[in-house]
Motif scaffolding. Structure first.
Motif, PDB file in Angstrom:
ATOM      1  N   CYS A 102       0.813  -1.222   0.000  1.00 61.73           N
ATOM      2  CA  CYS A 102       0.000   0.000   0.000  1.00 61.73           C
ATOM      3  C   CYS A 102       0.844   1.268   0.000  1.00 61.73           C
ATOM      4  N   VAL A 103       2.082   1.191   0.431  1.00 63.04           N
ATOM      5  CA  VAL A 103       2.891   2.411   0.543  1.00 63.04           C
ATOM      6  C   VAL A 103       3.167   3.037  -0.835  1.00 63.04           C
ATOM      7  N   PRO A 104       3.723   2.295  -1.799  1.00 60.71           N
ATOM      8  CA  PRO A 104       3.902   2.918  -3.112  1.00 60.71           C
ATOM      9  C   PRO A 104       2.578   3.303  -3.768  1.00 60.71           C
ATOM     10  N   ALA A 105       1.541   2.500  -3.550  1.00 61.01           N
ATOM     11  CA  ALA A 105       0.235   2.828  -4.139  1.00 61.01           C
ATOM     12  C   ALA A 105      -0.254   4.182  -3.624  1.00 61.01           C
ATOM     13  N   LEU A 106      -0.098   4.421  -2.343  1.00 62.13           N
ATOM     14  CA  LEU A 106      -0.551   5.687  -1.762  1.00 62.13           C
ATOM     15  C   LEU A 106       0.369   6.842  -2.149  1.00 62.13           C
ATOM     16  N   LEU A 107       1.641   6.553  -2.337  1.00 61.16           N
ATOM     17  CA  LEU A 107       2.564   7.611  -2.777  1.00 61.16           C
ATOM     18  C   LEU A 107       2.160   8.128  -4.160  1.00 61.16           C
ATOM     19  N   CYS A 108       1.782   7.225  -5.035  1.00 58.01           N
ATOM     20  CA  CYS A 108       1.431   7.685  -6.377  1.00 58.01           C
ATOM     21  C   CYS A 108       0.052   8.339  -6.412  1.00 58.01           C
ATOM     22  N   LEU A 109      -0.738   8.159  -5.354  1.00 58.17           N
ATOM     23  CA  LEU A 109      -2.048   8.810  -5.276  1.00 58.17           C
ATOM     24  C   LEU A 109      -1.981  10.142  -4.533  1.00 58.17           C
ATOM     25  N   ASP A 110      -0.758  10.567  -4.180  1.00 59.77           N
ATOM     26  CA  ASP A 110      -0.566  11.864  -3.516  1.00 59.77           C
ATOM     27  C   ASP A 110      -1.308  11.902  -2.168  1.00 59.77           C
ATOM     28  N   ALA A 111      -1.175  10.848  -1.401  1.00 58.22           N
ATOM     29  CA  ALA A 111      -1.908  10.733  -0.139  1.00 58.22           C
ATOM     30  C   ALA A 111      -1.345  11.656   0.940  1.00 58.22           C
ATOM     31  N   GLU A 112      -2.246  12.071   1.813  1.00 55.22           N
ATOM     32  CA  GLU A 112      -1.847  12.722   3.057  1.00 55.22           C
ATOM     33  C   GLU A 112      -2.301  11.825   4.197  1.00 55.22           C
ATOM     34  N   LEU A 125      -7.115  10.837   0.533  1.00 58.40           N
ATOM     35  CA  LEU A 125      -6.748  10.741  -0.887  1.00 58.40           C
ATOM     36  C   LEU A 125      -7.566  11.728  -1.711  1.00 58.40           C
ATOM     37  N   PRO A 126      -6.908  12.600  -2.464  1.00 59.67           N
ATOM     38  CA  PRO A 126      -7.669  13.474  -3.360  1.00 59.67           C
ATOM     39  C   PRO A 126      -8.210  12.659  -4.532  1.00 59.67           C
ATOM     40  N   ARG A 127      -9.396  13.041  -5.011  1.00 61.11           N
ATOM     41  CA  ARG A 127      -9.961  12.362  -6.174  1.00 61.11           C
ATOM     42  C   ARG A 127      -9.629  13.160  -7.427  1.00 61.11           C
ATOM     43  N   ARG A 128      -9.090  12.494  -8.422  1.00 60.30           N
ATOM     44  CA  ARG A 128      -8.700  13.149  -9.672  1.00 60.30           C
ATOM     45  C   ARG A 128      -9.003  12.230 -10.845  1.00 60.30           C
ATOM     46  N   ASP A 129      -9.122  12.848 -11.993  1.00 62.42           N
ATOM     47  CA  ASP A 129      -9.313  12.070 -13.213  1.00 62.42           C
ATOM     48  C   ASP A 129      -7.946  11.518 -13.636  1.00 62.42           C
ATOM     49  N   ARG A 130      -7.742  10.249 -13.413  1.00 58.16           N
ATOM     50  CA  ARG A 130      -6.433   9.664 -13.717  1.00 58.16           C
ATOM     51  C   ARG A 130      -6.584   8.148 -13.907  1.00 58.16           C
ATOM     52  N   ASN A 131      -5.638   7.592 -14.577  1.00 58.40           N
ATOM     53  CA  ASN A 131      -5.567   6.135 -14.701  1.00 58.40           C
ATOM     54  C   ASN A 131      -4.463   5.653 -13.768  1.00 58.40           C
ATOM     55  N   THR A 132      -4.707   4.547 -13.090  1.00 55.91           N
ATOM     56  CA  THR A 132      -3.707   4.070 -12.136  1.00 55.91           C
ATOM     57  C   THR A 132      -3.512   2.562 -12.284  1.00 55.91           C
ATOM     58  N   ALA A 133      -2.355   2.105 -11.868  1.00 59.45           N
ATOM     59  CA  ALA A 133      -2.065   0.662 -11.945  1.00 59.45           C
ATOM     60  C   ALA A 133      -0.978   0.300 -10.940  1.00 59.45           C
ATOM     61  N   HIS A 134      -1.012  -0.962 -10.518  1.00 59.13           N
ATOM     62  CA  HIS A 134      -0.066  -1.465  -9.521  1.00 59.13           C
ATOM     63  C   HIS A 134       0.531  -2.754 -10.071  1.00 59.13           C
ATOM     64  N   ALA A 135       1.832  -2.748 -10.316  1.00 53.44           N
ATOM     65  CA  ALA A 135       2.505  -3.950 -10.830  1.00 53.44           C
ATOM     66  C   ALA A 135       3.468  -4.463  -9.772  1.00 53.44           C
ATOM     67  N   ARG A 136       3.354  -5.746  -9.459  1.00 54.46           N
ATOM     68  CA  ARG A 136       4.194  -6.336  -8.406  1.00 54.46           C
ATOM     69  C   ARG A 136       4.740  -7.676  -8.878  1.00 54.46           C
ATOM     70  N   LEU A 137       5.882  -8.040  -8.373  1.00 57.70           N
ATOM     71  CA  LEU A 137       6.478  -9.320  -8.771  1.00 57.70           C
ATOM     72  C   LEU A 137       6.810 -10.151  -7.538  1.00 57.70           C
ATOM     73  N   PRO A 138       5.892 -11.026  -7.128  1.00 53.20           N
ATOM     74  CA  PRO A 138       6.231 -11.968  -6.055  1.00 53.20           C
ATOM     75  C   PRO A 138       6.931 -13.183  -6.634  1.00 53.20           C
ATOM     76  N   LEU A 139       7.573 -13.962  -5.791  1.00 53.12           N
ATOM     77  CA  LEU A 139       8.271 -15.156  -6.291  1.00 53.12           C
ATOM     78  C   LEU A 139       7.269 -16.193  -6.767  1.00 53.12           C
ATOM     79  N   ARG A 140       6.165 -16.337  -6.032  1.00 52.79           N
ATOM     80  CA  ARG A 140       5.070 -17.165  -6.508  1.00 52.79           C
ATOM     81  C   ARG A 140       3.991 -16.219  -7.014  1.00 52.79           C
ATOM     82  N   LYS A 141       2.973 -16.774  -7.666  1.00 50.72           N
ATOM     83  CA  LYS A 141       1.942 -15.915  -8.218  1.00 50.72           C
ATOM     84  C   LYS A 141       1.252 -15.117  -7.120  1.00 50.72           C
ATOM     85  N   SER A 142       1.104 -15.713  -5.963  1.00 47.28           N
ATOM     86  CA  SER A 142       0.465 -14.990  -4.857  1.00 47.28           C
ATOM     87  C   SER A 142       0.979 -15.546  -3.545  1.00 47.28           C
TER      88      SER A 142
END
Lengths: 302, 152
Positions: free
Chosen positions: A144-154, A189-206
């Motif tokens: 959640c930390v990088p996800a919130l950073l890219c959403l400009d969270a306070e 979290l401010p609401r804005r018109d934007r597209n967002t995505a989260h890409a992660r690489l675990p060793l197993r699929k989940s």
């Protein structure tokens, strides 16, 4: 402390279980003022207990428990999510599972819904809280930390009679030295018109911690060129942070996943990967361009 | 302070430290050894129990926070000795291997079939994400869950 359940440790008693642990009392706070008073009273001997998925593994890390814990998972305002036209406010004790469900229909928050909904496994997601994810300095792989950073969270940090609202980047800098008695209570979290995505690489699929995480939020102008981009990288270094040079490189042109990955490869040497028993430092850095490409593809499809 | 927990419908007391993982209280104090403390990190799911109906990792839950909850362990799923549909299907499919992960699998699948009686193969696989089988016996477990769905 107010008259709510306080479970005190009795050092003469033991279950005889193999997993030895230091005794600790648990106070179940039913209101935010009660929790803040208890944390303030305990000082450095106390700590908040949210989902417990980090604290309950203390003995595996050979760390002693604090003498006192204040359980905050039953405080109504900390477990609420408020969705308004221009802002989303998330209580610090909201679980990953609850957050995933609440954001399911808000496409602009795909990045956070994915971060919360793909981390660990279903039972962990039902326990682990977003506040715990942000407050645990030692946990480098928090989704959640990088996800919130890219959403400009306070974030809102509270203490008895006081509340302070600060940017997430600032909070990440001060959290290792946050004074005893201060509690992260809300994420805004401010609401804005934007597209967002989260890409992660675990060793197993989940089910595993990710080797690396790239979170992306991007807005476009009328000609489909990138107007603004925020990119954050998690799990690579000890603390997640924004990738500002890559953000700047994407602005002013159409978002091309292959091109974004090429630029990421050129800029990746600004990261110093963290070494761990499960993978070497260089691996975390070298997968970043692929994750940038995946994030860009997902953002274009959002 | 004495903890009083409701486990499989019984009110049981324990003098364990409040932060003792629930799995240790279940096993050491109440002698309910179905839940297994294997990884103690929430990764393997062998300690899964139902807390207020939700699958919960009992290695990560302090006993004190289970104080006012309804706890159900694998020992409490069958009523009067009659196997539940998922238990019967797992037996019919010969899905049990070493037994270490199995109680957790049963608890997870019991919950899944309760909230999603028409669960698909993907639903079952997703639900079992947090249940690790070191014998890698997943396929027969998934087939048994599909059988239980089909028999409803």
């Amino acid at each position: 402390m107010p008259a709510h359940p306080i479970f005190r440790a009795d050092p003469t008693e033991s279950t005889g279980a193999m997993n030895t642990h230091s005794p600790a009392s648990i106070y179940v706070a039913r209101s935010l003022p009660a929790a803040l008073d208890a944390l303030n009273e305990c000082g450095s001997a106390g700590a908040p207990f949210a989902g417990g998925t980090w604290i309950m593994r203390s003995s595996i890390r050979h760390e002693p428990h604090k003498p006192h814990y204040i359980a905050i998972g039953k405080i109504p305002e900390l477990t609420a999510i408020r969705i308004d036209a221009d802002v989303v406010e998330i209580g610090a004790a909201v679980t990953h599972a609850a957050l995933t469900w609440a954001l399911a229909d808000l496409r602009e928050f795909d990045v956070l819904a994915t971060a919360a909904g793909r981390s660990a496994n279903p039972a962990i997601r039902a326990m682990a809280t977003i506040g715990g994810n942000l407050s645990t300095s030692e946990f480098a792989a928090a989704d959640c930390v990088p996800a919130l950073l890219c959403l400009d969270a306070e974030v809102e940090v509270s203490s008895p009679g006081d509340q302070e609202r600060i940017g997430l980047e600032r909070f990440l800098k001060i959290r290792p030295t946050l004074e005893a008695g201060r509690l992260l209570t809300r994420i805004i979290l401010p609401r804005r018109d934007r597209n967002t995505a989260h890409a992660r690489l675990p060793l197993r699929k989940s089910g595993d911690y990710p080797a690396a995480i790239v979170s992306l939020a991007v807005s476009f102008d009328a000609a489909a060129r990138v107007l603004a981009a925020r990119i954050a990288v998690g799990s690579v270094e000890p603390v997640a942070r924004r990738w500002e040079r890559l953000e700047a490189a994407l602005v002013g042109r159409p978002l091309d996943p292959a091109q974004a990955a090429e630029v990421a490869a050129e800029l990746a040497d600004e990261f110093t990967g963290r070494d761990s028993v499960d993978m070497p430092a260089w691996y975390r850095v070298c997968v970043l361009p692929s994750l940038v490409r995946r994030a860009a593809v997902a953002a274009l499809n959002a | 302070m004495v903890l009083t927990l409701t486990v499989n419908g019984d009110r049981l007391s324990s003098a364990a430290d409040p932060i003792t993982p629930l799995v240790d209280v279940l096993r050491e104090d109440f002698h309910l050894t179905g839940a297994k403390p294997v990884c103690r990190e929430g990764f393997c799911g062998a300690c899964m129990v139902l807390v207020d109906g939700a699958p919960t990792l009992s290695c990560l839950m302090p006993a004190a926070l289970a104080d006012d909850c309804e706890i159900r362990t694998v020992e409490g799923l069958a009523v009067d000795g009659a196997l539940t549909p998922i238990q019967a299907a797992l037996e019919a499919c010969d899905a049990v291997q070493c037994g270490m992960c199995f109680p957790g699998m049963v608890v997870t699948l019991t919950h899944l079939l309760m909230i999603k009686p028409g669960a698909t193969r993907d639903d079952i696989r997703a639900a079992l994400t947090g249940n690790i089988c070191r014998c890698t016996g997943y396929e027969r477990i998934v087939e048994a869950a599909l059988l239980a769905v089909a028999m409803k």
